[in-house]
Design an enzyme around this catalytic site. Structure first.
Site, PDB file in Angstrom:
ATOM      1  N   SER A 193       1.000  -0.589  -0.337  1.00  0.00           N
ATOM      2  CA  SER A 193      -0.086  -0.359  -0.273  1.00  0.00           C
ATOM      3  C   SER A 193       0.888   1.175  -0.086  1.00  0.00           C
ATOM      4  CB  SER A 193      -0.654  -0.098   1.623  1.00  0.00           C
ATOM      5  OG  SER A 193      -0.339  -0.420   2.327  1.00  0.00           O
ATOM      6  N   ALA A 226       0.433   0.207  10.433  1.00  0.00           N
ATOM      7  CA  ALA A 226       1.738  -0.749  10.294  1.00  0.00           C
ATOM      8  C   ALA A 226       0.887  -1.462   9.270  1.00  0.00           C
ATOM      9  CB  ALA A 226       0.939  -1.783  11.577  1.00  0.00           C
ATOM     10  N   PRO A 227       1.733  -2.509   8.302  1.00  0.00           N
ATOM     11  CA  PRO A 227       3.397  -2.787   9.194  1.00  0.00           C
ATOM     12  C   PRO A 227       3.606  -1.275   8.811  1.00  0.00           C
ATOM     13  CG  PRO A 227       2.258  -3.802   7.369  1.00  0.00           C
ATOM     14  CD  PRO A 227       1.385  -3.178   7.039  1.00  0.00           C
ATOM     15  N   GLY A 228       3.664  -0.567   7.828  1.00  0.00           N
ATOM     16  CA  GLY A 228       4.260   0.912   7.516  1.00  0.00           C
ATOM     17  C   GLY A 228       4.509   1.374   6.325  1.00  0.00           C
ATOM     18  N   GLY A 229       3.696   1.018   5.364  1.00  0.00           N
ATOM     19  CA  GLY A 229       4.140   1.574   3.627  1.00  0.00           C
ATOM     20  C   GLY A 229       4.027   2.936   3.541  1.00  0.00           C
ATOM     21  N   ASP A 245      -0.930   2.342  15.927  1.00  0.00           N
ATOM     22  CA  ASP A 245      -1.282   1.967  15.822  1.00  0.00           C
ATOM     23  C   ASP A 245      -0.722   0.648  16.454  1.00  0.00           C
ATOM     24  OD1 ASP A 245      -2.009  -0.366  13.838  1.00  0.00           O
ATOM     25  OD2 ASP A 245      -1.815  -0.007  12.072  1.00  0.00           O
ATOM     26  N   ASP A 265      -4.660   4.062  20.558  1.00  0.00           N
ATOM     27  CA  ASP A 265      -5.585   4.297  19.491  1.00  0.00           C
ATOM     28  C   ASP A 265      -6.006   5.600  18.501  1.00  0.00           C
ATOM     29  OD1 ASP A 265      -8.483   4.762  18.135  1.00  0.00           O
ATOM     30  OD2 ASP A 265      -9.793   4.346  19.666  1.00  0.00           O
ATOM     31  N   ASP A 282      -5.108   5.977   7.064  1.00  0.00           N
ATOM     32  CA  ASP A 282      -5.176   4.691   5.938  1.00  0.00           C
ATOM     33  C   ASP A 282      -5.809   3.580   7.165  1.00  0.00           C
ATOM     34  OD1 ASP A 282      -5.099   3.108   3.716  1.00  0.00           O
ATOM     35  OD2 ASP A 282      -2.979   2.147   4.807  1.00  0.00           O
ATOM     36  N   LYS A 311     -13.194   5.323   2.858  1.00  0.00           N
ATOM     37  CA  LYS A 311     -13.380   3.509   2.517  1.00  0.00           C
ATOM     38  C   LYS A 311     -15.035   3.547   1.592  1.00  0.00           C
ATOM     39  CE  LYS A 311      -9.932   2.271   3.485  1.00  0.00           C
ATOM     40  NZ  LYS A 311      -8.472   2.148   3.331  1.00  0.00           N
TER      41      LYS A 311
HETATM   42  C1  SAM Z   1      -4.723  -0.812   5.906  1.00  0.00           C
HETATM   43  S1  SAM Z   1      -4.103  -0.430   7.002  1.00  0.00           S
HETATM   44  C2  SAM Z   1      -2.452   0.163   6.621  1.00  0.00           C
HETATM   45  C3  SAM Z   1      -1.873   0.250   6.430  1.00  0.00           C
HETATM   46  C4  SAM Z   1       0.098   1.415   6.274  1.00  0.00           C
HETATM   47  N1  SAM Z   1      -0.767   2.293   5.614  1.00  0.00           N
HETATM   48  C5  SAM Z   1       0.445  -0.043   5.360  1.00  0.00           C
HETATM   49  O1  SAM Z   1       0.848   0.898   4.495  1.00  0.00           O
HETATM   50  O2  SAM Z   1       1.478  -1.084   5.897  1.00  0.00           O
HETATM   51  C6  SAM Z   1      -5.653  -0.030   8.045  1.00  0.00           C
HETATM   52  C7  SAM Z   1      -3.738  -0.409   9.654  1.00  0.00           C
HETATM   53  O3  SAM Z   1      -4.907   0.651  10.504  1.00  0.00           O
HETATM   54  C8  SAM Z   1      -5.546  -0.285  11.595  1.00  0.00           C
HETATM   55  N2  SAM Z   1      -6.076   0.645  12.920  1.00  0.00           N
HETATM   56  C9  SAM Z   1      -7.335   0.202  12.384  1.00  0.00           C
HETATM   57  N3  SAM Z   1      -7.670   1.312  13.113  1.00  0.00           N
HETATM   58  C10 SAM Z   1      -7.306   1.676  13.954  1.00  0.00           C
HETATM   59  C11 SAM Z   1      -7.579   2.468  15.045  1.00  0.00           C
HETATM   60  N4  SAM Z   1      -8.384   2.923  15.558  1.00  0.00           N
HETATM   61  N5  SAM Z   1      -6.204   2.970  16.108  1.00  0.00           N
HETATM   62  C12 SAM Z   1      -5.359   2.390  15.005  1.00  0.00           C
HETATM   63  N6  SAM Z   1      -4.908   1.749  14.264  1.00  0.00           N
HETATM   64  C13 SAM Z   1      -5.908   1.198  13.379  1.00  0.00           C
HETATM   65  C14 SAM Z   1      -4.518  -1.436  11.760  1.00  0.00           C
HETATM   66  O4  SAM Z   1      -4.426  -2.478  12.603  1.00  0.00           O
HETATM   67  C15 SAM Z   1      -3.624  -1.515  10.384  1.00  0.00           C
HETATM   68  O5  SAM Z   1      -2.596  -1.292  10.808  1.00  0.00           O
END
Ligand code: SAM
Length: 364
Positions: A193, A226-229, A245, A265, A282, A311
């Site tokens: 991503s 996470a994971p950090g893209g 995250d 959060d 994201d 989304k």
């Molecule tokens: C689509 S992934 C993100 C991918 C990330 N942008 C990358 O490039 O690797 C969505 C992330 O949002 C986190 N997430 C969802 N709800 C959250 C919240 N309320 N607070 C913090 N993180 C949250 C999930 O744990 C997940 O790791």
């Protein structure tokens, strides 16, 4: 029958069509739609053909969320191509009236389109040479003067036997063939991503401003990191990042010393100091919730610019995006915040659109 032809992600023809119809109507341009599901192509047939050029000058392509690229047709029907002398057939159909700045040979973003890529590559060179020779295309520019006047010729091959011919204005077109920037996945990124944020920066932030808006020394917050893209894109530009995250961040990013991982959060976290420039987000969450959060960060002065995904729901996708963007506008207007906001269904987006929101100084 003059049409405006728009390219979108296959499966989003309805949204792309609804949007052009609505936004054209603001300029009192009316017409009807023709679209085939999953073809990634929308025809907006204009009731008054003379309005095609007017609309393509007046409505910025950047204001269309679901269209990647567009052009106005030059000839009413697709040109039938013979087995031999396709170049001459296209040249003849174009006539001698207009001269174009450049040419884009394009294909549908479908499996059928991909199968034609060898054919179109082979035809492009002789076609370009011929159109230059007969004066339909301007001679190759030396690239030393930036000139945004004139028009681009689009040749969209529907098959080996049929092509649609059209034009778009250099000032109001995508810089990419089919409106798609082809980006290379960086192997050091922990997730694919990363390409979404890379494309978003390329699309929304003019390159000549990167040295102050996407540069080393800026602070950024990445919500749902996470994971950090996405964090990777900020780190590679020299920024210091707070990654929010509960999930784990890639070790390689933590080793750079530029990332602080906070297991909090994303809807509750706020930076303690007002020295944060970027907010990126994201998190997979209800878009209305994300829209409210992003607007509130700007209102509270916790970031200057934000890049985030909204989304898309399964049904009523266009209506939902417009509603969420309106929510942001309402919050910012109520708080007398000056801003600019653009949204796009980018190539690397799937069931989401990317939004760029920037706080402006009153003097801008
Ligand atoms: C689509 S992934 C993100 C991918 C990330 N942008 C990358 O490039 O690797 C969505 C992330 O949002 C986190 N997430 C969802 N709800 C959250 C919240 N309320 N607070 C913090 N993180 C949250 C999930 O744990 C997940 O790791």
């Amino acid at each position: 029958m003059t049409s405006i032809v728009l390219y979108c992600r296959p499966g989003f023809e309805k949204e792309c069509g609804a949007e052009i119809q609505e936004k054209a109507a603001y300029s009192e341009v009316f017409g009807y739609l023709k679209l085939t599901k999953n073809e990634g192509l929308v025809y907006f047939h204009l009731n008054d053909p003379s309005q095609a050029e007017q609309l393509m000058r007046k409505l910025p392509l950047s204001r269309l969320i679901f269209a990647r690229q567009w052009f106005a047709t030059i000839v009413d029907e697709p040109v039938e191509l013979p087995e031999y002398n396709r170049v001459e057939a296209i040249s003849e159909a174009l006539g001698e009236e207009f001269r174009y700045k450049d040419m884009r040979v394009e294909l549908l973003d479908t499996n059928e389109g991909k199968e034609l890529s060898k054919f179109s590559r082979k035809l492009s060179v002789p076609l370009r040479q011929h159109l230059r020779k007969v004066g339909t295309l301007e001679p190759q520019s030396k690239g030393d003067v930036e000139d945004d006047r004139g028009a681009i010729l689009h040749i969209l091959f529907l098959s080996g036997q049929q092509a649609i011919l059209g034009y778009s204005f250099v000032r109001n077109t995508s810089a990419y063939v089919n409106g798609i920037p082809r980006l290379k996945f960086p192997s050091a990124s922990p997730s694919r991503s990363t390409l979404k944020l890379d494309e978003a920066f390329i699309y929304f932030i003019p390159k000549n401003e990167w040295h102050e808006r996407l540069c080393s020394g800026l602070n950024a917050v990445d919500l749902g990191a996470a994971p950090g893209g996405w964090t990777y894109q900020l780190v590679r530009r020299g920024m210091m990042v707070k990654a929010i995250d509960n999930g784990p961040m890639a070790e390689s990013l933590m080793e750079t010393g530029q990332v602080k991982h906070l297991e909090e959060d994303g809807f509750k976290y706020r930076p303690r100091k007002k020295n944060n420039y970027w907010l990126v987000c994201d998190m997979i969450e209800r878009p209305t919730r994300v829209a409210n959060l992003m607007a509130q960060w700007l209102v509270d002065g916790d970031c200057q610019e934000a890049m985030f995904n909204l989304k898309l729901p399964v049904k009523g996708r266009y209506q939902q995006v417009m509603k969420d963007l309106q929510t942001i506008k309402d919050i910012l207007s109520k708080n007398e915040i000056w801003y600019e906001m653009y949204a796009k269904h980018l190539y690397y987006d799937r069931e989401e659109v990317t939004v760029h929101l920037r706080k402006l100084n009153r003097s801008v």
